[in-house]
Enzyme design. Structure first.
Site, mmCIF file in Angstrom:
data_model
loop_
_atom_site.group_PDB
_atom_site.id
_atom_site.type_symbol
_atom_site.label_atom_id
_atom_site.label_comp_id
_atom_site.label_asym_id
_atom_site.label_seq_id
_atom_site.Cartn_x
_atom_site.Cartn_y
_atom_site.Cartn_z
ATOM 1 N N ARG A 167 32.481 -33.386 -11.833
ATOM 2 C CA ARG A 167 31.583 -32.393 -11.209
ATOM 3 C C ARG A 167 31.484 -31.088 -12.012
ATOM 4 O O ARG A 167 31.349 -30.006 -11.447
ATOM 5 C CB ARG A 167 32.026 -32.048 -9.779
ATOM 6 C CG ARG A 167 32.006 -33.198 -8.825
ATOM 7 C CD ARG A 167 30.613 -33.750 -8.559
ATOM 8 N NE ARG A 167 30.708 -34.891 -7.671
ATOM 9 C CZ ARG A 167 30.900 -36.149 -8.093
ATOM 10 N NH1 ARG A 167 30.955 -36.426 -9.382
ATOM 11 N NH2 ARG A 167 31.003 -37.127 -7.226
ATOM 12 N N SER A 219 29.419 -32.643 -0.225
ATOM 13 C CA SER A 219 30.832 -32.399 0.080
ATOM 14 C C SER A 219 31.136 -30.920 -0.101
ATOM 15 O O SER A 219 30.697 -30.301 -1.068
ATOM 16 C CB SER A 219 31.720 -33.196 -0.875
ATOM 17 O OG SER A 219 31.487 -34.565 -0.669
ATOM 18 N N GLU A 296 33.366 -27.305 -3.711
ATOM 19 C CA GLU A 296 32.371 -27.926 -4.589
ATOM 20 C C GLU A 296 31.038 -27.197 -4.430
ATOM 21 O O GLU A 296 30.284 -27.037 -5.387
ATOM 22 C CB GLU A 296 32.209 -29.406 -4.221
ATOM 23 C CG GLU A 296 31.204 -30.133 -5.095
ATOM 24 C CD GLU A 296 31.337 -31.650 -5.030
ATOM 25 O OE1 GLU A 296 32.455 -32.165 -4.849
ATOM 26 O OE2 GLU A 296 30.293 -32.314 -5.157
HETATM 27 C C1 LIG Z 1 23.054 -35.274 2.011
HETATM 28 C C2 LIG Z 1 23.629 -34.893 0.669
HETATM 29 C C3 LIG Z 1 24.318 -35.847 -0.086
HETATM 30 C C4 LIG Z 1 24.838 -35.499 -1.345
HETATM 31 N N1 LIG Z 1 25.510 -36.456 -2.053
HETATM 32 C C5 LIG Z 1 26.010 -36.143 -3.278
HETATM 33 C C6 LIG Z 1 26.705 -37.141 -4.056
HETATM 34 O O1 LIG Z 1 26.843 -38.287 -3.665
HETATM 35 N N2 LIG Z 1 27.190 -36.751 -5.258
HETATM 36 C C7 LIG Z 1 27.051 -35.491 -5.746
HETATM 37 O O2 LIG Z 1 27.502 -35.217 -6.866
HETATM 38 N N3 LIG Z 1 26.414 -34.532 -5.029
HETATM 39 C C8 LIG Z 1 25.894 -34.832 -3.814
HETATM 40 N N4 LIG Z 1 25.240 -33.866 -3.077
HETATM 41 C C9 LIG Z 1 25.169 -32.472 -3.593
HETATM 42 C C10 LIG Z 1 23.922 -32.173 -4.432
HETATM 43 O O3 LIG Z 1 22.826 -32.978 -4.067
HETATM 44 C C11 LIG Z 1 24.176 -32.331 -5.929
HETATM 45 O O4 LIG Z 1 25.228 -31.493 -6.330
HETATM 46 C C12 LIG Z 1 22.928 -32.027 -6.762
HETATM 47 O O5 LIG Z 1 23.141 -32.427 -8.083
HETATM 48 C C13 LIG Z 1 22.544 -30.543 -6.735
HETATM 49 O O6 LIG Z 1 21.250 -30.441 -7.326
HETATM 50 P P1 LIG Z 1 20.195 -29.349 -6.837
HETATM 51 O O7 LIG Z 1 18.965 -29.535 -7.644
HETATM 52 O O8 LIG Z 1 20.022 -29.412 -5.366
HETATM 53 O O9 LIG Z 1 20.943 -28.023 -7.277
HETATM 54 P P2 LIG Z 1 20.987 -26.623 -6.484
HETATM 55 O O10 LIG Z 1 21.803 -26.793 -5.250
HETATM 56 O O11 LIG Z 1 19.637 -26.073 -6.335
HETATM 57 O O12 LIG Z 1 21.791 -25.745 -7.544
HETATM 58 C C14 LIG Z 1 23.146 -26.041 -7.830
HETATM 59 C C15 LIG Z 1 23.525 -25.334 -9.148
HETATM 60 O O13 LIG Z 1 22.810 -25.948 -10.232
HETATM 61 C C16 LIG Z 1 22.060 -24.947 -10.957
HETATM 62 N N5 LIG Z 1 20.813 -25.599 -11.378
HETATM 63 C C17 LIG Z 1 19.889 -26.228 -10.595
HETATM 64 N N6 LIG Z 1 18.888 -26.710 -11.359
HETATM 65 C C18 LIG Z 1 19.178 -26.391 -12.651
HETATM 66 C C19 LIG Z 1 18.522 -26.599 -13.911
HETATM 67 N N7 LIG Z 1 17.354 -27.277 -14.028
HETATM 68 N N8 LIG Z 1 19.115 -26.109 -15.038
HETATM 69 C C20 LIG Z 1 20.287 -25.419 -14.969
HETATM 70 N N9 LIG Z 1 20.938 -25.182 -13.808
HETATM 71 C C21 LIG Z 1 20.407 -25.663 -12.659
HETATM 72 C C22 LIG Z 1 21.851 -23.805 -9.972
HETATM 73 O O14 LIG Z 1 21.694 -22.580 -10.662
HETATM 74 C C23 LIG Z 1 23.150 -23.848 -9.169
HETATM 75 O O15 LIG Z 1 24.160 -23.164 -9.871
HETATM 76 C C24 LIG Z 1 24.686 -34.179 -1.834
HETATM 77 C C25 LIG Z 1 23.985 -33.233 -1.065
HETATM 78 C C26 LIG Z 1 23.466 -33.582 0.172
HETATM 79 C C27 LIG Z 1 22.715 -32.554 0.978
#
Ligand SMILES: Cc1cc2nc3c(=O)[nH]c(=O)nc-3n(C[C@H](O)[C@H](O)[C@H](O)COP(=O)(O)OP(=O)(O)OC[C@H]3O[C@@H](n4cnc5c(N)ncnc54)[C@H](O)[C@@H]3O)c2cc1C
Length: 306
Positions: A167, A219, A296
């Site tokens: 992660r 999580s 996380e």
């Molecule tokens: C129902 C549910 C289930 C989930 N299951 C999982 C799972 O199985 N495994 C898992 O790992 N995670 C899981 N997650 C968490 C989440 O979906 C992941 O961590 C996902 O990768 C976050 O992406 P995001 O685009 O939503 O990032 P955001 O939440 O919008 O941002 C998170 C971070 O990433 C940075 N960021 C976003 N986009 C970019 C970009 N293009 N370039 C540089 N930095 C960027 C942001 O600045 C911030 O620091 C889950 C979440 C939910 C709600």
């Protein structure tokens, strides 16, 4: 202006409308960017005017304070997948949703990211945080990324230089944007991959809340790293459950009954309820087992000091 890629800014947008938790007060201005051109234009304007900003994707890993954020927010997110397939390599924009990537690659007979089915984040967010599930993580298949540095320089970075670990990657502290990622996948059988995708979605439906009806993020705490090379990572959820987390609640935030590492909120739940509940969960594990779980989820706003 016609052809101008600059997206229209939304002053004082409520971040609650852009996070899967449905939480977060207003930011100064929200810049919704769906394409690399829009993103590059928005960031260059913000840089020129020296406007401080934060970057978000799907908002599925963010807990934003109810009081909001005294920054502009650039949102790189699109419901229109931008995916080009070249043999076993896939070039996907950072704004594309992981679930769309999983569906498209399964239909194309390419194996390596089908486990992402049902994860609500973007590819960019996943690369930065090395998202994973079912023993796989996206960093395993990143050949290279198209990266926009914080100073506006655009460069290709090989996956081997991104420091992928559980992660995390070294992009977290670098401050730029993942515009796109090239993923090296393996040939697979379309029917088997689509069945695998259905199975993953079923498992999620059975074990996790649906964030659209039961708002949540993923999580709350990271799993526990092994203390020796021979050890295995241990699920934070197990320790939380043993420490009695499943019966915990603060205001409109409660621990999901089927998964002790997930918090769900009711319609009147606030970000402070969630933060307080997470603190209590952490304290319960510390009292029961003598170690501290690490978050996380990422905190934005006053309660995180930004
Ligand atoms: C129902 C549910 C289930 C989930 N299951 C999982 C799972 O199985 N495994 C898992 O790992 N995670 C899981 N997650 C968490 C989440 O979906 C992941 O961590 C996902 O990768 C976050 O992406 P995001 O685009 O939503 O990032 P955001 O939440 O919008 O941002 C998170 C971070 O990433 C940075 N960021 C976003 N986009 C970019 C970009 N293009 N370039 C540089 N930095 C960027 C942001 O600045 C911030 O620091 C889950 C979440 C939910 C709600």
């Amino acid at each position: 202006m016609p052809g101008d890629p600059l997206p229209s800014a939304r002053p004082h947008a409520r971040l609650a409308d852009y996070t899967t938790f449905g939480l977060g007060g207003p930011c100064r201005t929200l810049w919704p960017c769906a394409t690399p051109d829009q993103l590059t234009a928005a960031l260059s304007k913000l840089r020129q005017q020296a406007v401080p900003y934060a970057l978000m994707g799907g908002g599925s890993n963010l807990l934003v304070d109810d009081t909001g954020l005294d920054l502009s927010v650039v949102r790189y997110f699109s419901t229109q997948p931008d995916i080009q397939i070249n043999g076993n390599q896939v070039l996907v924009s950072g704004a594309t949703l992981l679930d769309a990537l999983a569906a498209t690659t399964a239909a194309a007979g390419l194996d390596g990211v089908v486990y992402c089915s049902g994860i609500p984040g973007t590819v960019g967010g996943a690369v930065v945080g090395n998202a994973g599930a079912f023993g796989q993580q996206i960093g395993d298949v990143v050949a290279y990324i198209d990266y926009l540095e914080a100073d506006g320089t655009r460069r290709q970075l090989p996956g081997t230089e991104l420091g992928f670990a559980y992660r995390q990657s070294n992009l977290r502290s670098r401050g730029g944007v993942v515009l796109a990622a090239a993923l090296q996948l393996r040939p697979g059988n379309v029917t088997a991959l689509q069945a695998q995708r259905e199975e993953r979605l079923q498992l999620r439906r059975a074990k996790h809340p649906d964030w659209r009806t039961e708002p949540c993020i993923g999580s709350i705490f990271r799993n526990i790293e092994p203390t020796s090379a021979a050890g295995r990572r241990q699920a934070a959820g197990w320790f939380l459950e043993q420490a009695g987390a499943k019966s915990m609640r603060v205001g409109g935030a409660y621990v999901y009954p089927k998964h002790a590492n997930i918090i769900v909120r009711t319609p009147d739940g606030t970000a402070h309820d969630v933060k307080d509940l997470a603190d209590r969960m952490q304290a319960a594990v510390r009292a029961a087992f003598g170690f501290t779980l690490h978050r996380e989820v990422i905190l934005w706003g006053d309660f995180a000091g930004i």
